[in-house]
Design a protein around this motif. Structure first.
Motif, PDB file in Angstrom:
ATOM      1  N   SER A 173       0.946  -1.120  -0.121  1.00 54.17           N
ATOM      2  CA  SER A 173       0.028  -0.192  -0.080  1.00 54.17           C
ATOM      3  C   SER A 173       0.786   1.370  -0.131  1.00 54.17           C
ATOM      4  O   SER A 173       0.360   2.355  -0.411  1.00 54.17           O
ATOM      5  N   ALA A 174       2.071   1.225   0.618  1.00 53.14           N
ATOM      6  CA  ALA A 174       3.004   2.235   0.753  1.00 53.14           C
ATOM      7  C   ALA A 174       3.435   2.625  -0.919  1.00 53.14           C
ATOM      8  O   ALA A 174       4.034   3.749  -1.174  1.00 53.14           O
ATOM      9  N   THR A 175       3.517   1.737  -2.001  1.00 49.49           N
ATOM     10  CA  THR A 175       4.125   1.991  -3.027  1.00 49.49           C
ATOM     11  C   THR A 175       3.236   1.605  -4.100  1.00 49.49           C
ATOM     12  O   THR A 175       3.555   2.101  -5.499  1.00 49.49           O
ATOM     13  N   THR A 176       1.783   1.151  -3.850  1.00 50.29           N
ATOM     14  CA  THR A 176       1.098   1.201  -5.268  1.00 50.29           C
ATOM     15  C   THR A 176      -0.491   1.346  -4.658  1.00 50.29           C
ATOM     16  O   THR A 176      -0.647   1.636  -3.505  1.00 50.29           O
ATOM     17  N   ASP A 177      -1.390   1.107  -5.587  1.00 48.93           N
ATOM     18  CA  ASP A 177      -2.637   1.496  -5.475  1.00 48.93           C
ATOM     19  C   ASP A 177      -3.039   0.196  -4.668  1.00 48.93           C
ATOM     20  O   ASP A 177      -3.043  -0.826  -5.172  1.00 48.93           O
ATOM     21  N   HIS A 178      -3.674   0.462  -3.625  1.00 48.28           N
ATOM     22  CA  HIS A 178      -4.045  -0.569  -2.612  1.00 48.28           C
ATOM     23  C   HIS A 178      -5.332  -1.246  -2.961  1.00 48.28           C
ATOM     24  O   HIS A 178      -5.606  -2.133  -2.195  1.00 48.28           O
ATOM     25  N   THR A 179      -6.115  -0.604  -3.534  1.00 43.70           N
ATOM     26  CA  THR A 179      -7.580  -1.071  -3.691  1.00 43.70           C
ATOM     27  C   THR A 179      -7.609  -2.320  -4.759  1.00 43.70           C
ATOM     28  O   THR A 179      -8.193  -3.396  -4.190  1.00 43.70           O
ATOM     29  N   MET A 180      -6.551  -2.504  -5.503  1.00 44.34           N
ATOM     30  CA  MET A 180      -6.206  -3.772  -6.451  1.00 44.34           C
ATOM     31  C   MET A 180      -6.010  -5.129  -5.420  1.00 44.34           C
ATOM     32  O   MET A 180      -6.385  -6.077  -5.428  1.00 44.34           O
ATOM     33  N   PHE A 181      -4.964  -4.675  -4.580  1.00 48.45           N
ATOM     34  CA  PHE A 181      -4.379  -5.754  -3.684  1.00 48.45           C
ATOM     35  C   PHE A 181      -5.372  -6.047  -2.881  1.00 48.45           C
ATOM     36  O   PHE A 181      -5.604  -7.348  -2.497  1.00 48.45           O
ATOM     37  N   VAL A 182      -6.390  -5.226  -2.272  1.00 44.56           N
ATOM     38  CA  VAL A 182      -7.213  -5.515  -1.067  1.00 44.56           C
ATOM     39  C   VAL A 182      -8.375  -6.255  -1.942  1.00 44.56           C
ATOM     40  O   VAL A 182      -8.891  -7.282  -1.241  1.00 44.56           O
ATOM     41  N   ALA A 183      -8.542  -5.966  -3.046  1.00 46.02           N
ATOM     42  CA  ALA A 183      -9.631  -6.829  -3.931  1.00 46.02           C
ATOM     43  C   ALA A 183      -9.270  -8.135  -4.278  1.00 46.02           C
ATOM     44  O   ALA A 183     -10.189  -8.971  -4.136  1.00 46.02           O
TER      45      ALA A 183
END
Length: 433
Positions: free
Chosen positions: A338-348
């Motif tokens: 989340s510190a380096t990229t868009d966290h929405t996709m990771f959470v999804a």
């Protein structure tokens, strides 16, 4: 998870390649993230990785979409009342011209606004007013802007409606508004105290020689931001009803999406003379909603291709099936990503992984959800690119003559994020294991 169908090897490979390119393009920003997500989702369907018939019913997160749409309309209509600009101006005057006190006041206002509305809205509402206040006080707005960014991300971590990842986690995991309050407000309060203390120390030197004109500061008229007091009362009453309904969910059994949409309709009706349908329509961030739809189709493709199941098995092997280790892995991995990229996709992507982990381990899932929410929320303050709101705030400050460099943000964001994740680690370990 959709209608199960067997995929050919080339389709599995295609699903992985599509997901990787989706992530790369979203991170680099070469193409608008909405177009990337929708294009990738369409490819998943065209190549037969996700069956067209299963997209509508199984893969799209309708509860999250309904919740966000309702909240967007309510936030858009509330913004026009001027109530937040009024609160910021009052905060400035209450500081009596002392920047250190103003920093604490703005941090508190930013946190509460983000928890009540969402972190991006808090940033959009408070940054322009803060820049104006800094101009009157003849000091740099940069420390205040960075403070608002970090505390808005922190406030958004505390509630189900405070951030996009939390809305997705809550609706997909079947968690209630109160679940978020009970499990995330305590660690957020502890982290908030530490964060504001660290920010005050970091920026203490900036204000040692500052001379502020109290005459100019006190000449600001907070009341001038509010054009219609009656409208403010109506809007805040609707908010009170909606938040009360969220909290009474265990008794009422109303889905949060329906409550938010009902609130949006009610707010539109009580102010039908003030707001046009065009204003109501424009309050909805359609790009974000379409982005979520595309993302979940991509994630659906990874589920159909069996990638999620492989990740689950590897995670269980790596942690020897110990849920505490799984929680720590999720917290830190999500925080760093989340510190380096868009966290929405990771959470999804993490949502179905955690659901599968629960099935395989037959253990309590709740700590895993809180680890995911804390990692996504806290990690967003790590760097300037950690969250969309960070970049928007930096852009607003830069256009007003207060540029924020990647390094300047990193100086405050990185140590605070590291300390926050350590506190979250201690909290999760102590409370759940």
């Amino acid at each position: 998870m959709g209608t199960v169908h067997t995929l050919a090897n080339w389709q599995v490979l295609a699903a992985i390649i599509i997901a990787l390119f989706t992530l790369i393009w979203i991170v680099t920003g070469l193409i608008h993230r909405t177009y990337v997500a929708l294009g990738a989702g369409l490819l998943m369907v065209v190549l037969g990785i996700v069956e067209a018939g299963s997209v509508f019913w199984y893969h799209l997160p309708w509860q999250a979409i309904g919740l966000l749409m309702g909240l967007m309309i309510m936030i858009g209509l509330t913004n026009r009342t001027g109530v937040f600009a009024y609160a910021a101006a009052k905060a400035a005057q209450s500081s009596k011209g002392r920047p250190s006190i103003l920093l604490i006041a703005l941090a508190l206002l930013s946190t509460v606004t983000a928890a009540w509305l969402d972190n991006l809205t808090a940033i959009l509402l408070l940054i322009p007013v803060t820049i104006s206040i800094a101009k009157v006080m003849k000091i740099s707005a940069v420390p205040f802007v960075i403070t608002i960014i970090i505390t808005a991300n922190l406030g958004g971590t505390a509630t189900m409606i405070g951030s996009l990842p939390n809305s997705i986690i809550g609706t997909k995991a079947g968690l209630t508004f109160n679940d978020f309050l009970m499990n995330l407000v305590p660690p957020v309060l502890i982290i908030w105290i530490v964060t504001v203390g660290l920010l005050s120390l970091i920026y203490a030197k900036s204000w040692r020689t500052t001379q502020i004109s109290m005459v100019e500061l006190m000449s600001i008229q907070p009341g001038s931001y509010v054009k219609d007091k009656g409208l403010v009362i109506k809007v805040l009453t609707v908010w009170a009803l909606v938040l009360a309904s969220f909290m009474l969910h265990p008794l009422l059994h109303f889905e949060v999406a329906y409550v938010a949409l009902a609130g949006a309709v009610l707010m539109s009706l009580v102010n039908y003379k003030t707001y046009s349908w065009t204003e109501i329509y424009s309050s909805v961030d359609w790009n974000t909603l379409l982005y979520i739809c595309g993302l979940f189709i991509v994630v659906g493709g990874l589920i159909e291709a069996g990638i999620v199941q492989i990740i689950v098995v590897k995670a269980m092997e790596l942690t020897s099936g110990n849920l505490m280790y799984v929680s720590m892995l999720i917290l830190w991995l999500t925080g760093l990503v989340s510190a380096t990229t868009d966290h929405t996709m990771f959470v999804a992507l993490m949502v179905p992984i955690i659901q599968d982990l629960g099935l395989q381990s037959q253990g309590a899932l709740h700590p895993l959800w809180w680890s995911l929410a804390l990692g996504a929320g806290l990690g967003g303050s790590g760097t300037l690119v950690g969250a969309t709101g960070n970049l928007i705030a930096a852009g607003l400050a830069g256009r007003a003559g207060h540029p924020i460099s990647f390094g300047a943000f990193l100086k405050a964001g990185a140590p605070i994020t590291l300390v926050s994740l350590l506190i979250a680690t201690a909290y999760v370990s102590y409370m759940y294991y």
